[in-house]
Design a protein around this motif. Structure first.
Motif, PDB file in Angstrom:
ATOM      1  N   GLN A   5       0.825  -1.207   0.000  1.00 49.51           N
ATOM      2  CA  GLN A   5       0.000   0.000   0.000  1.00 49.51           C
ATOM      3  C   GLN A   5       0.858   1.255   0.000  1.00 49.51           C
ATOM      4  N   SER A   6       1.901   1.234   0.813  1.00 45.85           N
ATOM      5  CA  SER A   6       2.777   2.393   0.927  1.00 45.85           C
ATOM      6  C   SER A   6       3.488   2.685  -0.397  1.00 45.85           C
ATOM      7  N   LEU A   7       3.978   1.629  -1.037  1.00 43.26           N
ATOM      8  CA  LEU A   7       4.652   1.808  -2.326  1.00 43.26           C
ATOM      9  C   LEU A   7       3.681   2.321  -3.391  1.00 43.26           C
ATOM     10  N   ALA A   8       2.473   1.748  -3.395  1.00 41.65           N
ATOM     11  CA  ALA A   8       1.470   2.185  -4.370  1.00 41.65           C
ATOM     12  C   ALA A   8       1.080   3.646  -4.142  1.00 41.65           C
ATOM     13  N   ALA A   9       0.922   4.036  -2.878  1.00 41.11           N
ATOM     14  CA  ALA A   9       0.562   5.418  -2.566  1.00 41.11           C
ATOM     15  C   ALA A   9       1.647   6.385  -3.041  1.00 41.11           C
ATOM     16  N   ALA A  10       2.912   5.992  -2.852  1.00 40.91           N
ATOM     17  CA  ALA A  10       4.020   6.838  -3.296  1.00 40.91           C
ATOM     18  C   ALA A  10       4.023   6.972  -4.820  1.00 40.91           C
ATOM     19  N   MET A  11       3.709   5.878  -5.501  1.00 39.85           N
ATOM     20  CA  MET A  11       3.638   5.926  -6.962  1.00 39.85           C
ATOM     21  C   MET A  11       2.540   6.885  -7.419  1.00 39.85           C
ATOM     22  N   TYR A  12       1.377   6.783  -6.768  1.00 39.21           N
ATOM     23  CA  TYR A  12       0.276   7.679  -7.117  1.00 39.21           C
ATOM     24  C   TYR A  12       0.671   9.138  -6.924  1.00 39.21           C
ATOM     25  N   ASP A  13       1.348   9.418  -5.821  1.00 40.26           N
ATOM     26  CA  ASP A  13       1.766  10.786  -5.531  1.00 40.26           C
ATOM     27  C   ASP A  13       2.751  11.313  -6.569  1.00 40.26           C
ATOM     28  N   ASN A  14       3.469  10.386  -7.215  1.00 39.67           N
ATOM     29  CA  ASN A  14       4.459  10.781  -8.222  1.00 39.67           C
ATOM     30  C   ASN A  14       3.902  10.767  -9.642  1.00 39.67           C
ATOM     31  N   GLY A  15       2.594  10.599  -9.773  1.00 36.00           N
ATOM     32  CA  GLY A  15       1.971  10.728 -11.090  1.00 36.00           C
ATOM     33  C   GLY A  15       1.551   9.436 -11.762  1.00 36.00           C
ATOM     34  N   VAL A  16       1.862   8.300 -11.158  1.00 35.79           N
ATOM     35  CA  VAL A  16       1.430   7.020 -11.719  1.00 35.79           C
ATOM     36  C   VAL A  16      -0.082   6.888 -11.543  1.00 35.79           C
ATOM     37  N   ASP A  17      -0.784   6.397 -12.564  1.00 34.25           N
ATOM     38  CA  ASP A  17      -2.233   6.229 -12.405  1.00 34.25           C
ATOM     39  C   ASP A  17      -2.717   4.803 -12.671  1.00 34.25           C
ATOM     40  N   VAL A  18      -1.807   3.890 -13.027  1.00 33.59           N
ATOM     41  CA  VAL A  18      -2.159   2.479 -13.175  1.00 33.59           C
ATOM     42  C   VAL A  18      -1.010   1.648 -12.601  1.00 33.59           C
ATOM     43  N   ILE A  19      -1.331   0.685 -11.740  1.00 42.31           N
ATOM     44  CA  ILE A  19      -0.304  -0.141 -11.121  1.00 42.31           C
ATOM     45  C   ILE A  19      -0.595  -1.612 -11.378  1.00 42.31           C
ATOM     46  N   TYR A  20       0.422  -2.335 -11.825  1.00 38.28           N
ATOM     47  CA  TYR A  20       0.344  -3.783 -12.020  1.00 38.28           C
ATOM     48  C   TYR A  20       1.077  -4.445 -10.860  1.00 38.28           C
ATOM     49  N   THR A  21       0.375  -5.282 -10.100  1.00 34.86           N
ATOM     50  CA  THR A  21       0.984  -5.932  -8.942  1.00 34.86           C
ATOM     51  C   THR A  21       1.203  -7.410  -9.208  1.00 34.86           C
ATOM     52  N   VAL A  22       2.405  -7.882  -8.919  1.00 34.46           N
ATOM     53  CA  VAL A  22       2.739  -9.305  -9.013  1.00 34.46           C
ATOM     54  C   VAL A  22       3.383  -9.649  -7.683  1.00 34.46           C
ATOM     55  N   ALA A  23       2.541  -9.824  -6.666  1.00 31.42           N
ATOM     56  CA  ALA A  23       3.096  -9.899  -5.319  1.00 31.42           C
ATOM     57  C   ALA A  23       2.288 -10.759  -4.361  1.00 31.42           C
ATOM     58  N   GLY A  24       1.620 -11.785  -4.868  1.00 25.44           N
ATOM     59  CA  GLY A  24       0.917 -12.695  -3.970  1.00 25.44           C
ATOM     60  C   GLY A  24      -0.064 -11.979  -3.061  1.00 25.44           C
ATOM     61  N   GLY A  25       0.118 -12.132  -1.747  1.00 25.99           N
ATOM     62  CA  GLY A  25      -0.774 -11.510  -0.768  1.00 25.99           C
ATOM     63  C   GLY A  25      -0.774 -10.004  -0.824  1.00 25.99           C
ATOM     64  N   LEU A  26       0.241  -9.411  -1.438  1.00 26.30           N
ATOM     65  CA  LEU A  26       0.300  -7.954  -1.522  1.00 26.30           C
ATOM     66  C   LEU A  26      -0.742  -7.398  -2.472  1.00 26.30           C
ATOM     67  N   VAL A  27      -1.315  -8.264  -3.293  1.00 25.43           N
ATOM     68  CA  VAL A  27      -2.370  -7.804  -4.204  1.00 25.43           C
ATOM     69  C   VAL A  27      -3.493  -7.151  -3.424  1.00 25.43           C
ATOM     70  N   LYS A  28      -3.795  -7.689  -2.237  1.00 28.48           N
ATOM     71  CA  LYS A  28      -4.886  -7.143  -1.437  1.00 28.48           C
ATOM     72  C   LYS A  28      -4.590  -5.724  -0.999  1.00 28.48           C
ATOM     73  N   GLY A  29      -3.321  -5.433  -0.736  1.00 28.76           N
ATOM     74  CA  GLY A  29      -2.958  -4.095  -0.254  1.00 28.76           C
ATOM     75  C   GLY A  29      -3.339  -2.998  -1.217  1.00 28.76           C
ATOM     76  N   PRO A  30      -2.732  -2.980  -2.444  1.00 27.51           N
ATOM     77  CA  PRO A  30      -3.077  -1.935  -3.382  1.00 27.51           C
ATOM     78  C   PRO A  30      -4.547  -1.875  -3.733  1.00 27.51           C
ATOM     79  N   LEU A  31      -5.232  -3.035  -3.770  1.00 28.57           N
ATOM     80  CA  LEU A  31      -6.653  -3.004  -4.117  1.00 28.57           C
ATOM     81  C   LEU A  31      -7.480  -2.286  -3.056  1.00 28.57           C
ATOM     82  N   LEU A  32      -6.951  -2.133  -1.861  1.00 29.95           N
ATOM     83  CA  LEU A  32      -7.682  -1.447  -0.792  1.00 29.95           C
ATOM     84  C   LEU A  32      -7.423   0.055  -0.770  1.00 29.95           C
TER      85      LEU A  32
END
Length: 239
Positions: free
Chosen positions: A208-235
């Protein structure tokens, strides 16, 4: 609107059902019902990814062949850390399960050790190859799924910046990343790709923290390949 593209390897379910269908058929000819157990990595059977897909495939196999969850059918062992992989396999074999599934390349060393210690037990290694006579290795063309994710991300992005969050920096993750990059740049070679690795597959808050930082830096689509971490960004909130 912030969007996340998440690809789960659905072929895991198909592969597991097919494999155990073969096992069941072969054993049925000898009037034996196989007992099957899977060993998870840190994500667990509710990770919404590899472990969940494998467990779902095993449950479907049980339904199809009238095999119940439990000592005379199928089960799983949850691993809380890498140190649990071999002990879980060892425990399941001693309980009488004659086929053991290892979900993910992180269990490679454990399955090598277990398959050598128990030559009469069948093992299934998902996501990498273990060359042992009693190990069936199951691999997928991960780069192709990642390529499609890259195409979808590129076509969805408005900011021309997309993100890739992987569990660990490893050869398997590199295959996903290369396919993703090819997909993105097939649509638009000028799109920037922000890549981050969490270092684990079982800490959604870090994802979640990494995804939030990406969003703050202008990213608007994130592809996650991280097992249980998928739940984090989706929340994360859709902003």
């Amino acid at each position: 609107m912030k969007k996340i593209v998440t690809i789960i390897v659905g072929l895991v379910l198909l592969g597991v059902v097919f494999w155990f269908g073969v096992v069941y058929s072969n054993n049925r000819n000898h009037k034996q019902i196989p007992t099957v157990a899977m060993v998870t990595d840190g994500g667990g059977v509710e990770d919404g990814s590899f472990n969940a897909a494998t467990w779902k495939g095993l449950v479907e196999w049980g339904k199809e062949h009238h095999v119940a969850k439990g000592p005379n059918g199928y089960t799983y062992a949850q691993s809380l850390s890498d140190a649990d992989f071999f002990p879980n396999m060892d425990k399941l074999v001693k309980k009488g399960y004659n086929t053991i599934i290892a979900t993910g390349y992180r269990l490679t060393d454990a399955i090598k050790k277990a398959s050598q210690k128990y030559p009469d037990t069948n093992f299934v290694m998902i996501d990498t190859v273990v060359k042992r006579p009693n190990v069936a290795s199951v691999q997928f063309r991960d780069n192709e799924a990642a390529f499609l994710a890259g195409v979808a991300a590129a076509k969805t992005s408005k900011s021309k910046q997309v993100g890739f969050i992987g569990g660990t920096d490893s050869p398997v993750m590199a295959v996903f990343y290369k396919g993703f990059v090819q997909g993105v740049h097939t649509v638009d070679p000028n799109i920037r790709i922000n890549k981050k690795y969490v270092g684990t597959f079982s800490q959604p808050r870090i994802g979640q923290s990494l995804a939030a930082a990406m969003y703050d830096n202008g990213v608007d689509v994130i592809y996650t390949v991280a097992g249980g971490l998928v739940k984090g960004p989706l929340l994360l909130p859709r902003r």
